[in-house]
Design a protein around this motif. Structure first.
Motif, PDB file in Angstrom:
ATOM      1  N   LEU A  55       1.109  -0.863  -0.101  1.00  0.00           N
ATOM      2  CA  LEU A  55       0.051   0.461   0.268  1.00  0.00           C
ATOM      3  C   LEU A  55       0.613   1.737  -0.260  1.00  0.00           C
ATOM      4  O   LEU A  55       0.860   1.833  -1.040  1.00  0.00           O
ATOM      5  CB  LEU A  55      -0.831   0.120   1.691  1.00  0.00           C
ATOM      6  N   ILE A  56       2.148   1.466   0.692  1.00  0.00           N
ATOM      7  CA  ILE A  56       2.862   2.574   0.965  1.00  0.00           C
ATOM      8  C   ILE A  56       3.864   2.012   0.750  1.00  0.00           C
ATOM      9  O   ILE A  56       4.547   0.987   1.665  1.00  0.00           O
ATOM     10  CB  ILE A  56       2.191   3.139   2.713  1.00  0.00           C
ATOM     11  N   ASP A  70     -14.036   4.163  10.920  1.00  0.00           N
ATOM     12  CA  ASP A  70     -14.451   4.016   8.978  1.00  0.00           C
ATOM     13  C   ASP A  70     -13.914   3.082   7.685  1.00  0.00           C
ATOM     14  O   ASP A  70     -14.338   2.171   7.081  1.00  0.00           O
ATOM     15  CB  ASP A  70     -15.026   4.811   8.406  1.00  0.00           C
ATOM     16  N   GLY A  71     -12.299   2.848   8.195  1.00  0.00           N
ATOM     17  CA  GLY A  71     -11.485   2.002   7.475  1.00  0.00           C
ATOM     18  C   GLY A  71     -10.925   1.897   6.230  1.00  0.00           C
ATOM     19  O   GLY A  71     -10.704   1.902   5.185  1.00  0.00           O
ATOM     20  N   THR A  72     -10.920   3.995   5.991  1.00  0.00           N
ATOM     21  CA  THR A  72     -11.037   4.088   4.771  1.00  0.00           C
ATOM     22  C   THR A  72      -9.405   5.003   4.589  1.00  0.00           C
ATOM     23  O   THR A  72      -9.262   5.428   4.056  1.00  0.00           O
ATOM     24  CB  THR A  72     -11.725   5.369   4.474  1.00  0.00           C
ATOM     25  N   ALA A  73      -8.671   4.860   6.423  1.00  0.00           N
ATOM     26  CA  ALA A  73      -7.456   5.826   5.765  1.00  0.00           C
ATOM     27  C   ALA A  73      -6.238   4.480   7.026  1.00  0.00           C
ATOM     28  O   ALA A  73      -6.756   3.683   8.122  1.00  0.00           O
ATOM     29  CB  ALA A  73      -7.109   6.680   6.730  1.00  0.00           C
ATOM     30  N   LEU A  74      -5.112   5.048   6.781  1.00  0.00           N
ATOM     31  CA  LEU A  74      -4.531   4.777   7.849  1.00  0.00           C
ATOM     32  C   LEU A  74      -3.404   5.347   8.048  1.00  0.00           C
ATOM     33  O   LEU A  74      -3.037   5.963   7.711  1.00  0.00           O
ATOM     34  CB  LEU A  74      -3.510   3.152   7.295  1.00  0.00           C
ATOM     35  N   ASP A  90      -5.217   8.008   2.896  1.00  0.00           N
ATOM     36  CA  ASP A  90      -5.978   7.346   2.296  1.00  0.00           C
ATOM     37  C   ASP A  90      -5.780   5.717   1.510  1.00  0.00           C
ATOM     38  O   ASP A  90      -4.983   5.432   0.833  1.00  0.00           O
ATOM     39  CB  ASP A  90      -7.214   8.348   1.542  1.00  0.00           C
ATOM     40  N   VAL A  91      -6.778   4.691   2.211  1.00  0.00           N
ATOM     41  CA  VAL A  91      -6.552   3.394   1.949  1.00  0.00           C
ATOM     42  C   VAL A  91      -7.117   3.379   0.182  1.00  0.00           C
ATOM     43  O   VAL A  91      -6.128   3.338  -0.767  1.00  0.00           O
ATOM     44  CB  VAL A  91      -7.530   2.421   2.223  1.00  0.00           C
ATOM     45  N   PRO A  94      -3.004   6.264  -1.709  1.00  0.00           N
ATOM     46  CA  PRO A  94      -2.467   6.707  -0.404  1.00  0.00           C
ATOM     47  C   PRO A  94      -1.863   7.819  -1.338  1.00  0.00           C
ATOM     48  O   PRO A  94      -0.179   7.420  -1.001  1.00  0.00           O
ATOM     49  CB  PRO A  94      -1.538   5.233  -0.346  1.00  0.00           C
ATOM     50  N   SER A  95      -2.018   8.576  -0.529  1.00  0.00           N
ATOM     51  CA  SER A  95      -1.045  10.181  -1.202  1.00  0.00           C
ATOM     52  C   SER A  95      -0.728  10.060   0.512  1.00  0.00           C
ATOM     53  O   SER A  95      -1.563  10.935   1.185  1.00  0.00           O
ATOM     54  CB  SER A  95      -1.990  11.324  -2.108  1.00  0.00           C
ATOM     55  N   PRO A  96       0.480   9.782   0.909  1.00  0.00           N
ATOM     56  CA  PRO A  96       0.031  10.274   2.242  1.00  0.00           C
ATOM     57  C   PRO A  96       0.660  11.283   2.853  1.00  0.00           C
ATOM     58  O   PRO A  96       1.207  12.188   1.811  1.00  0.00           O
ATOM     59  CB  PRO A  96       1.976   9.647   2.983  1.00  0.00           C
TER      60      PRO A  96
END
Length: 185
Positions: A55-56, A70-74, A90-91, A94-96
């Motif tokens: 993912l990242i 809500d499971g949309t972000a880490l 954002d999952v 993923p632009s941190p």
């Protein structure tokens, strides 16, 4: 063959992907996906098992992924020679982004159950780690603790009213509970 128990369901794995001494993982309460730090990157794994997906991938070491309610972000931390920083990705894209722009050491981030706030440990004044909270939509931050020593590993109760954390003073370690409207114990 390796048997792994994740969120109450056994998963069978034929190969051990890696070994290490500082692996972090979190299970999404929304759909059971697993986020893990592996070899310095953040990976996700479907709840049913299968192929892990990168993912990242950054040039620095990434650790301690935590799913948004809500499971949309880490939420995760990076470890560099300058210290640790807290990031959100954002999952779906993923632009941190950094939680804070300042040059401070941050670690042990955790989501508030409302998904709009996080708590974390930071050494902003050079006198040890304290627990801070940030409201993500506004960017407003405030200190929650200020004890001698270090306050780490903050975690909210399910309803978001109470906070627990680890206090390390000298050779003593304590688990501290801050119940809403009550003195710490």
């Amino acid at each position: 063959m390796l048997l792994v128990l994740v969120a109450g369901a056994p998963l069978m794995a034929n190969d051990v992907v890696t070994t290490g001494d500082d692996l972090g993982a979190d299970v999404s309460s929304v759909d059971g996906r697993i986020a893990m730090d592996l070899a310095g990157d953040i990976w996700t794994l479907p709840a049913s098992g299968g192929q892990a997906e990168l993912l990242i991938d950054e040039s620095f070491v990434l650790r301690r992924p935590r799913w948004a309610p809500d499971g949309t972000a880490l939420l995760y931390q990076s470890a560099t020679s300058d210290g640790n920083r807290i990031w959100i990705a954002d999952v779906d894209s993923p632009s941190p982004r950094l939680v804070n722009d300042g040059d401070v050491h941050e670690q042990d981030a955790a989501w508030h159950p409302d998904g709009d706030r996080i708590v974390f440990s930071t050494d902003r004044d050079g006198n040890g780690l304290d627990i801070w909270e940030v409201d993500l939509p506004s960017g407003l931050e405030w200190r929650l603790t200020s004890h001698p020593g270090d306050e780490t590993e903050p975690a909210w109760s399910r309803d978001g009213r109470d906070l627990v954390y680890v206090l390390h003073e000298g050779t003593s370690w304590s688990l501290v509970l801050r119940e809403h409207g009550q003195a710490e114990e």
